[in-house]
Write a protein that holds these residues in place. Structure first.
Motif, mmCIF file in Angstrom:
data_model
loop_
_atom_site.group_PDB
_atom_site.id
_atom_site.type_symbol
_atom_site.label_atom_id
_atom_site.label_comp_id
_atom_site.label_asym_id
_atom_site.label_seq_id
_atom_site.Cartn_x
_atom_site.Cartn_y
_atom_site.Cartn_z
ATOM 1 N N UNK A 72 69.756 -0.139 -95.333
ATOM 2 C CA UNK A 72 69.495 1.210 -94.838
ATOM 3 C C UNK A 72 70.489 2.199 -95.437
ATOM 4 N N UNK A 73 70.037 3.420 -95.664
ATOM 5 C CA UNK A 73 70.900 4.452 -96.239
ATOM 6 C C UNK A 73 71.283 5.475 -95.180
ATOM 7 N N UNK A 74 72.524 5.962 -95.278
ATOM 8 C CA UNK A 74 73.008 6.920 -94.296
ATOM 9 C C UNK A 74 72.695 8.351 -94.736
ATOM 10 N N UNK A 75 73.173 9.301 -93.949
ATOM 11 C CA UNK A 75 72.851 10.713 -94.185
ATOM 12 C C UNK A 75 73.391 11.212 -95.520
ATOM 13 N N UNK A 76 74.586 10.776 -95.889
ATOM 14 C CA UNK A 76 75.177 11.232 -97.153
ATOM 15 C C UNK A 76 74.339 10.782 -98.349
ATOM 16 N N UNK A 77 73.870 9.542 -98.324
ATOM 17 C CA UNK A 77 73.024 9.048 -99.411
ATOM 18 C C UNK A 77 71.687 9.778 -99.437
ATOM 19 N N UNK A 78 71.116 10.011 -98.261
ATOM 20 C CA UNK A 78 69.840 10.729 -98.224
ATOM 21 C C UNK A 78 70.009 12.149 -98.746
ATOM 22 N N UNK A 79 71.127 12.787 -98.409
ATOM 23 C CA UNK A 79 71.398 14.142 -98.911
ATOM 24 C C UNK A 79 71.495 14.135 -100.431
ATOM 25 N N UNK A 80 72.221 13.176 -100.988
ATOM 26 C CA UNK A 80 72.356 13.092 -102.444
ATOM 27 C C UNK A 80 71.004 12.831 -103.101
ATOM 28 N N UNK A 81 70.185 11.988 -102.499
ATOM 29 C CA UNK A 81 68.837 11.730 -103.035
ATOM 30 C C UNK A 81 67.987 13.003 -103.020
ATOM 31 N N UNK A 82 68.080 13.755 -101.937
ATOM 32 C CA UNK A 82 67.312 15.002 -101.854
ATOM 33 C C UNK A 82 67.718 15.968 -102.964
ATOM 34 N N UNK A 83 69.022 16.053 -103.238
ATOM 35 C CA UNK A 83 69.477 16.954 -104.311
ATOM 36 C C UNK A 83 68.944 16.484 -105.668
ATOM 37 N N UNK A 84 68.936 15.173 -105.877
ATOM 38 C CA UNK A 84 68.406 14.639 -107.134
ATOM 39 C C UNK A 84 66.920 14.949 -107.259
ATOM 40 N N UNK A 85 66.196 14.782 -106.171
ATOM 41 C CA UNK A 85 64.752 15.040 -106.195
ATOM 42 C C UNK A 85 64.484 16.510 -106.493
ATOM 43 N N UNK A 86 65.246 17.397 -105.880
ATOM 44 C CA UNK A 86 65.069 18.828 -106.116
ATOM 45 C C UNK A 86 65.346 19.200 -107.570
ATOM 46 N N UNK A 87 66.299 18.491 -108.175
ATOM 47 C CA UNK A 87 66.664 18.777 -109.565
ATOM 48 C C UNK A 87 65.789 18.032 -110.567
ATOM 49 N N UNK A 88 64.867 17.208 -110.079
ATOM 50 C CA UNK A 88 64.017 16.433 -110.971
ATOM 51 C C UNK A 88 64.748 15.304 -111.667
ATOM 52 N N UNK A 89 65.802 14.795 -111.023
ATOM 53 C CA UNK A 89 66.603 13.722 -111.611
ATOM 54 C C UNK A 89 66.269 12.387 -110.960
ATOM 55 N N UNK A 90 66.221 11.323 -111.747
ATOM 56 C CA UNK A 90 66.072 10.001 -111.133
ATOM 57 C C UNK A 90 67.382 9.585 -110.471
ATOM 58 N N UNK A 91 67.285 8.754 -109.468
ATOM 59 C CA UNK A 91 68.481 8.162 -108.864
ATOM 60 C C UNK A 91 68.200 6.689 -108.623
ATOM 61 N N UNK A 92 69.264 5.893 -108.564
ATOM 62 C CA UNK A 92 69.079 4.451 -108.397
ATOM 63 C C UNK A 92 68.376 4.170 -107.078
#
Length: 233
Positions: A39-59
């Protein structure tokens, strides 16, 4: 013959088309379960959201969990990361590293690194746990210390992966670990159709790592493929 031995309890008759579909579906379900196991915590979800907004892949979460496990197994105090992104992989690496460990992360886009700074802080890591270096990886890596790193994680320009490998062998201590993200290339690495240079480079990397006497390799089926190798002592 249908190309592989039938599973236990099945006849050798060629109703394997259906069996293959069942096996493939079960395997895909199992991989999806494994990738979402941690499971991922809030900080990881926040970082994923920023990547998605920027059109960047994330692991993927599964890849991140593998990186955390590998960093912990190596008892890593110094890790080099090529491709900061918005901090998803960096958080996982820091979670696995020693409490006094330092992540050196390189990215050509300083704006992305600002997102990663915020993500690391939100995850509870002190500012001195990460060293951010903006710049192209092949310009920065030669400036890093020989034998100074326990783990090198490569998630940058796929066409530069062979050069990253050469630099990583210099950077790693004996027994250190190098990892390459995305080596499946969405299935194109094993596709017999004509492929772009990026995929051909990944195939070259896979062959090189598999055949190198100074490396102990493994290809992990997490995310889009994580190629790992330990540098022999």
């Amino acid at each position: 013959m249908c190309g592989f031995p039938p599973p236990s309890g099945y006849s050798h008759g060629c109703r394997l088309g259906e069996q293959e579909r069942v096996i493939t579906a079960n395997r895909q379900t199992s991989w999806a379960f494994a990738d979402a196991f941690v499971a991922e915590d809030e900080a990881l979800r926040w970082a994923r959201d920023r990547a998605r907004e920027a059109g960047l892949p994330s692991v993927s979460p599964g890849t991140g969990a593998a990186l955390r496990l590998l960093a912990a197994t190596a008892d890593a105090k110094a890790v080099a990361e090529i491709g900061t992104g918005t901090g998803v992989s960096g958080i996982y690496l820091l979670l696995g590293m020693r409490p006094d460990g330092v992540l050196t992360t390189v990215d050509p886009e300083p704006d992305r690194q600002q997102f990663a700074r915020q993500a690391f802080r939100a995850a509870g890591f002190a500012g001195n746990r990460a060293r951010f270096i903006p710049g192209r990886a092949l310009d920065v890596l030669p400036r890093l210390a020989d034998g100074g790193y326990d783990v090198v994680f490569c998630d940058g320009d796929r066409t530069e992966y062979p050069e990253y490998l050469a630099e990583s062998l210099r950077l790693l201590r004996p027994g250190g670990l190098v990892c390459f993200e995305g080596v499946f290339a969405d299935g194109r690495t094993v596709d017999s159709a004509a492929q772009p240079d990026e995929v051909l480079t990944l195939r070259e990397l896979l062959r090189t790592v598999r055949e190198a006497e100074e490396l102990v390799p493994s290809l992990l089926p997490v995310g889009d493929g994580l190629l790992c190798a330990v540098r022999r002592g």
